[in-house]
Design a protein around this motif. Structure first.
Motif, PDB file in Angstrom:
ATOM      1  N   ASP A 173      18.408  10.709  24.435  1.00  0.00           N
ATOM      2  CA  ASP A 173      17.075  11.119  23.992  1.00  0.00           C
ATOM      3  C   ASP A 173      16.165  11.399  25.182  1.00  0.00           C
ATOM      4  O   ASP A 173      15.393  12.371  25.183  1.00  0.00           O
ATOM      5  N   ALA A 174      16.238  10.552  26.197  1.00  0.00           N
ATOM      6  CA  ALA A 174      15.429  10.761  27.397  1.00  0.00           C
ATOM      7  C   ALA A 174      15.813  12.071  28.087  1.00  0.00           C
ATOM      8  O   ALA A 174      14.940  12.859  28.488  1.00  0.00           O
ATOM      9  N   GLN A 196      19.653   6.132  23.815  1.00  0.00           N
ATOM     10  CA  GLN A 196      18.314   6.162  24.401  1.00  0.00           C
ATOM     11  C   GLN A 196      18.322   7.034  25.648  1.00  0.00           C
ATOM     12  O   GLN A 196      17.356   7.729  25.937  1.00  0.00           O
ATOM     13  N   ARG A 242      19.341   6.960  16.329  1.00  0.00           N
ATOM     14  CA  ARG A 242      20.357   7.995  16.538  1.00  0.00           C
ATOM     15  C   ARG A 242      21.760   7.395  16.506  1.00  0.00           C
ATOM     16  O   ARG A 242      22.706   8.017  15.999  1.00  0.00           O
ATOM     17  N   THR A 260      10.659   5.572  28.828  1.00  0.00           N
ATOM     18  CA  THR A 260      10.931   6.918  29.328  1.00  0.00           C
ATOM     19  C   THR A 260       9.629   7.622  29.682  1.00  0.00           C
ATOM     20  O   THR A 260       8.696   7.640  28.879  1.00  0.00           O
ATOM     21  N   ASN A 315      13.137   6.641  33.783  1.00  0.00           N
ATOM     22  CA  ASN A 315      13.290   5.526  32.855  1.00  0.00           C
ATOM     23  C   ASN A 315      12.680   4.299  33.520  1.00  0.00           C
ATOM     24  O   ASN A 315      12.678   4.184  34.746  1.00  0.00           O
ATOM     25  N   THR A 356      14.340   5.247  19.192  1.00  0.00           N
ATOM     26  CA  THR A 356      14.929   6.504  18.706  1.00  0.00           C
ATOM     27  C   THR A 356      16.427   6.521  19.002  1.00  0.00           C
ATOM     28  O   THR A 356      17.209   7.073  18.237  1.00  0.00           O
ATOM     29  N   GLY A 357      16.817   5.886  20.113  1.00  0.00           N
ATOM     30  CA  GLY A 357      18.241   5.778  20.431  1.00  0.00           C
ATOM     31  C   GLY A 357      18.974   4.917  19.429  1.00  0.00           C
ATOM     32  O   GLY A 357      20.112   5.213  19.039  1.00  0.00           O
ATOM     33  N   TYR A 414       7.311   7.536  26.436  1.00  0.00           N
ATOM     34  CA  TYR A 414       8.023   7.501  25.160  1.00  0.00           C
ATOM     35  C   TYR A 414       8.832   6.209  25.086  1.00  0.00           C
ATOM     36  O   TYR A 414       9.124   5.574  26.107  1.00  0.00           O
ATOM     37  N   ASN A 415       9.211   5.837  23.875  1.00  0.00           N
ATOM     38  CA  ASN A 415      10.157   4.745  23.694  1.00  0.00           C
ATOM     39  C   ASN A 415      11.423   5.304  23.060  1.00  0.00           C
ATOM     40  O   ASN A 415      11.474   5.532  21.852  1.00  0.00           O
ATOM     41  N   THR A 416      12.416   5.570  23.886  1.00  0.00           N
ATOM     42  CA  THR A 416      13.677   6.093  23.356  1.00  0.00           C
ATOM     43  C   THR A 416      14.661   4.979  23.014  1.00  0.00           C
ATOM     44  O   THR A 416      15.747   5.246  22.513  1.00  0.00           O
ATOM     45  N   LEU A 451      14.409  14.999  26.325  1.00  0.00           N
ATOM     46  CA  LEU A 451      12.971  15.126  26.567  1.00  0.00           C
ATOM     47  C   LEU A 451      12.694  15.750  27.936  1.00  0.00           C
ATOM     48  O   LEU A 451      11.782  16.558  28.088  1.00  0.00           O
TER      49      LEU A 451
END
Length: 471
Positions: free
Chosen positions: A271-272, A268, A116, A94, A66, A112-113, A107-109, A275
């Protein structure tokens, strides 16, 4: 927690300063739940060493990383690939190790976090009417997410309406955009529709995406008119330090549901982790970790300040105690009160060893008797005894306020209340004492903060970020 061995996978956080972060709590708990032989650690990386850190992590076999401020944009040029969402947002938090290429994919969690977190609380985005407070990087990312998830109307409110208009123009230029976007200044919130064509009330999902309400401005809120909060059905504050901001309080007072940025931090991270490992995290695990995070914020915690004389322990402790609503204690004051005489008198009449015994006795009493949340300022030589260093860590989070000899001399020269400096060459005495003690300060401390060139408020703010957990 799994014991580390030759097959243990490593993930971590690149930050500066790394300080105290909740990320290890999230990821090491996930590893425990999933049974993965994985450990997550924070790495404090200087800004000019970011490229070397990424290359070194890959060479060492680090599975994933991260990154947080100030590196979310800078790290992009270190990647061999970037996820489309992260590319659109222009920020990465991430990094996932690529098996067939030498490097990491970004990535950008964060976003997405956030999505979620909303889904976890049964808050839909599609066809939603949305208000976003602020027009900085976080607000832009939230707006992009809302548009991508087909929100109906998006109102972006900011002090500088031009910044809001930049986001509005960006969203309108996207081919896949189906949301209606409106940029407004903060004082134009009253023109946001409150009823639909049928005369029914419109309720809004509102994101507070500025730093307003964060320490040291805990009592601030970006819009203070109570009528604004009557429009909100769900208020989401990206800020989670403190957990209940004034924005959250005002939303609650007007019947709105509220969500904290602490959930965004959790998801977040989840999600990381997914992944990195390919695992699917069960809802019950996320609920348990979230409770751990809440408990971390709610449990009484103490702050202990150590450092050389003149490093700012007294003034910084007053700032912290005031803003964190803690009781302030000072070992020198407690000793003077119990002995009914000054520290310099104790040194001259009883000697330094007698004074050190009083320091140890004072720390024992604090450990035994104090039930309040405290900020403790200590004397410069309190770390000289191993027992004292152990007692300090038992009391709370130990922060070493570090300063150069030149800064110390400037702050304390001519101060007759410093018994150890009543010598012909105080600068030499300062350097000699600091050389003897610096390693002990480091040994005692959980975090180190360099105070040179910083105001007491800036130092206090850094401590609070570590104290409350920096994701």
């Amino acid at each position: 927690m799994n014991e580390t061995d030759g097959r243990t996978k490593t993930c971590g956080l690149i930050a500066h300063p790394a300080g105290h972060t909740l990320s290890p709590m999230i990821h090491n708990s996930l590893a425990e739940y999933t049974g993965d032989n994985l450990v997550y650690v924070p790495f404090d990386v200087e800004e000019d060493e970011l490229g070397n850190a990424i290359n070194g992590a890959y060479a060492l076999g680090v599975l994933g990383l991260n990154v947080t401020v100030p590196y979310k944009e800078q790290v992009i040029k270190q990647l061999i690939e970037i996820d489309p969402l992260a590319k659109k947002i222009g920020a990465v938090n991430t990094l996932v190790r690529c098996k067939d290429k030498k490097g990491y994919k970004g990535y950008n969690t964060d976003m997405t976090g956030l999505a979620r977190s909303l889904k976890n609380n049964d808050v839909s985005i599609e066809n939603q009417n949305v208000i976003i407070l602020g027009a900085g990087g976080v607000a832009r990312a939230v707006a992009l997410l809302m548009s991508a998830k087909k929100a109906a109307n998006i109102y972006i409110l900011n002090r500088s309406v031009n910044r809001a208009r930049e986001i509005e123009s960006e969203l309108k230029s996207q081919d896949d955009n189906c949301s209606k976007v409106f940029a407004l200044s903060l004082d134009e919130w009253k023109i946001i529709p409150q009823k639909d064509d049928n005369g029914d009330k419109i309720a809004y999902l509102c994101f507070q995406s500025t730093s307003v309400g964060m320490y040291p401005n805990n009592d601030k809120v970006i819009i203070d008119d109570p009528k604004f909060y009557e429009m909100i059905h769900t208020g989401y504050d990206i800020v989670y330090r403190p957990m209940e901001t004034t924005f959250i309080k005002m939303c609650k007072e007007h019947g709105a549901r509220t969500l904290s940025g602490l959930e965004m931090l959790l998801f977040q991270g989840i999600d990381a982790y997914e992944l990195w490992t390919g695992k699917v995290i069960e809802k019950k695990w996320s609920a348990e970790i979230y409770q751990k995070m809440v408990d971390f914020f709610n449990k009484p915690k103490n702050i202990v300040l150590v450092g050389f004389m003149g490093s700012g322990k007294s003034t910084v402790s007053k700032n912290l105690a005031s803003n964190l609503c803690c009781t302030r204690l000072d070992t020198d004051f407690l000793i003077e009160k119990s002995m009914e005489c000054s520290i310099s008198s104790i040194f001259s009449e009883k000697g330094e060893e007698y004074f050190r015994n009083l320091e140890t006795k004072t720390l024992r009493n604090i450990n035994k008797d104090n039930d309040d949340r405290i900020v403790l300022a200590t004397g410069g030589g309190i770390v000289l005894r191993a027992e004292n260093r152990r007692l300090l860590k038992k009391i709370g989070m130990v922060v070493y306020l570090k300063a150069s000899p030149e800064s110390i001399y400037k702050r304390v020269s001519g101060n007759a209340s410093r018994p150890l400096l009543q010598v012909d060459d105080p600068m030499k005495k300062i350097k000699d004492l600091m050389q003897q003690r610096e390693a002990l300060y480091e040994l005692a401390a959980d975090i180190v903060i360099d105070t040179d060139g910083k105001t007491q408020s800036q130092v206090a703010e850094e401590i609070v970020k570590a104290y409350e957990g920096e994701g």
